[in-house]
Design an enzyme around this catalytic site. Structure first.
Site, PDB file in Angstrom:
ATOM      1  N   GLY A  61       0.829  -1.198   0.000  1.00  0.00           N
ATOM      2  CA  GLY A  61       0.000   0.000   0.000  1.00  0.00           C
ATOM      3  C   GLY A  61       0.864   1.249   0.000  1.00  0.00           C
ATOM      4  O   GLY A  61       1.836   1.330   0.747  1.00  0.00           O
ATOM      5  N   ARG A 301      -4.664   2.832  13.283  1.00  0.00           N
ATOM      6  CA  ARG A 301      -4.266   1.515  13.783  1.00  0.00           C
ATOM      7  C   ARG A 301      -4.168   1.510  15.304  1.00  0.00           C
ATOM      8  O   ARG A 301      -4.505   0.517  15.954  1.00  0.00           O
ATOM      9  CB  ARG A 301      -2.926   1.116  13.159  1.00  0.00           C
ATOM     10  CG  ARG A 301      -3.036   0.792  11.681  1.00  0.00           C
ATOM     11  CD  ARG A 301      -1.673   0.521  11.084  1.00  0.00           C
ATOM     12  NE  ARG A 301      -1.802   0.127   9.681  1.00  0.00           N
ATOM     13  CZ  ARG A 301      -0.777  -0.090   8.867  1.00  0.00           C
ATOM     14  NH1 ARG A 301       0.463   0.060   9.321  1.00  0.00           N
ATOM     15  NH2 ARG A 301      -0.972  -0.461   7.618  1.00  0.00           N
TER      16      ARG A 301
END
Length: 470
Positions: A61, A301
């Site tokens: 990514g 996250r």
């Protein structure tokens, strides 16, 4: 300041190169390619028996607001800007980030992605929105990390003036007269140390310290060896220690990130883990073992991992339908592999999935209904997730659940650098002849790194470091 000083007249070098780079992941190889344009000879040292380090197992990514691929425009995914990327990165980092480094990341990320495209690295025809980002900007490589690294390695070999040397471990930096002059290293099982001169500079691109339990516990005592780790075995952080020995400053060493979607059985990240993370912008949800949502799936996250840990035990699950796989550009063959090896559970209805996984049927049915209503209404009243038209309903005859649990993943802390990727000493002055790029550096991400910013950081600052202060 503990500088290893040597009498220049007595120094004997076994070899000499214009630039010596420690580490062969994205940051190291990009730095080598950039340095090769300015130097007659470049040496890349890799202690492991393979090229690539953590980059070999990275998900691919890469977040940026623009690129020559123009996927955002082609897919009709709205507006974006470097300023938006900049703000998102600062927000996720709790504003502990150094703004000048974040600005470089946001502004230069598109050029970095174009460089990867020019190197022959393919990207999927999709552009997910992932946790902490306010726009759809996560470009996804259509190949494995090892395949991407192989493309860059081939570019290095074609350059003609770059040598890649494996199984060679740096044992320390050599400084003379206030300048880093080179490195000491051992090759393979040989006990004798080589002294390798770096005429224009040493670039540290050795990655983080997630595998060094002693080092991470020195700053985060709770991160014991009871935690699994997603990193390769070479992520042991000794270059941070060696740089400190020649006066380097460190920053944010206490900020260590957990990856919320790791395989609960191994602590590793695989395609299933990447899908669990990148599918959130398309309607994928996170649920407990009972089948209820517990967090805003588009949160950072740090927030998601903290919410998981507060549950007391796991695993949690990503729940999605085949439509999300399609939106992510994932083919049926890859989905079948996940199911065959037991990484994903498949069912033909919500009720069947609840039975197969062990969700409470009533809890799971309510969860699905409320999330579908949130998509229709454009408001997530339960957890405040930003709802978008790109999100798919949880419906149909193709349902999946993928188990997940946090694992030590990324070190936001490391060496302090400036906008020229020069390593700074404890008085914030550049250490002559010493540069750094990638996860070994601190200051870019603050308390929490956004997904897709890791490879971007490696490429952007690898290019800058490879310019050797120019």
């Amino acid at each position: 300041m503990a500088i290893m000083m040597e009498n220049a007249d007595r120094t004997r070098w076994n070899e000499s190169f214009d630039a010596v780079i420690v580490g062969s992941g994205y940051a190291g190889l990009i730095a080598a390619l950039e340095a090769s344009k300015r130097c007659g000879s470049v040496l890349v040292l890799e202690k492991m028996p393979y090229i690539g380090g953590n980059s070999r197992i990275a998900g691919g990514g890469y977040c940026c607001w623009d690129s020559k691929l123009k996927l955002r425009e082609k897919l009709g995914l709205g507006d974006d800007s470097w300023q938006s990327h900049y703000r998102d990165t600062l927000a996720a980092g709790g504003n502990y980030n150094f703004p000048e480094l974040v600005e470089l990341l946001a502004k230069e990320a598109p050029a970095g992605l174009d460089l990867l495209v020019d190197a022959g690295i393919p990207f999927r025809n999709s552009l997910p929105r992932i946790g902490g980002h306010s726009a759809y900007r996560s470009y996804q490589m259509a190949c494995s990390g090892s395949e991407a690294i192989a493309k860059l390695e081939a570019r290095c070999l074609v350059a003609g003036n770059i040598e890649l040397r494996k199984k060679t471990k740096v044992e320390g930096l050599v400084a003379e007269g206030g300048r880093v002059r080179g490195v000491e290293a051992t090759c393979g099982s040989a006990a004798e140390r080589l002294r390798i001169e770096a005429l224009r500079g040493v670039i540290i691109a050795s990655g983080g310290y997630a595998r060094d339990v002693e080092l991470r516990q020195a700053y985060r005592p709770t991160l014991t060896d009871s935690y699994n780790c997603t990193n390769h075995k070479g992520a042991t952080g000794e270059m941070v220690r060696y740089a400190e020995e020649v006066g380097a400053d460190t920053v944010h060493m206490e900020f260590v990130q957990l990856y919320p979607c790791a395989d609960p059985a191994t602590g590793g990240i695989d395609q299933g883990a990447f899908l669990c993370y990148s599918g959130t912008g398309y309607g994928l949800i996170y649920v407990t073992g009972e089948g209820g949502r517990f967090v805003n799936e588009l949160a950072s996250r740090e927030e998601v991992s903290s919410a998981q840990m507060s549950l007391g035990s796991g695993p949690t699950y990503s729940v999605l339908t085949g439509t999300v796989f399609h939106q992510l550009g994932i083919g049926k063959e890859d989905v079948e592999k996940l199911v065959r090896r037991g990484r994903a559970v498949r069912a033909e209805s919500a009720e069947a999935l609840a039975s197969a996984v062990g969700f409470d049927p009533a809890v799971f049915a309510r969860t699905v209904s409320l999330h579908n209503e949130a998509i229709v209404n454009g408001v997530d009243e339960e957890f405040g997730k930003p709802m978008t038209p790109q999100m798919s309903f949880l419906a149909g005859r193709d349902w999946y659940a993928i188990p997940q649990w946090p694992s030590v993943h990324y070190c936001m802390g490391g060496l302090r650098i400036d906008t020229h990727a020069r390593v700074l000493d404890i008085w914030q002055k550049p250490i002559s002849g010493l540069f750094a790029a990638g996860e070994v550096c601190g200051g870019v991400h603050g308390i929490d790194r956004l997904g897709g910013n890791g490879i971007a950081e490696c490429v952007v600052f690898g290019r800058i470091a490879g310019r050797l202060g120019e």
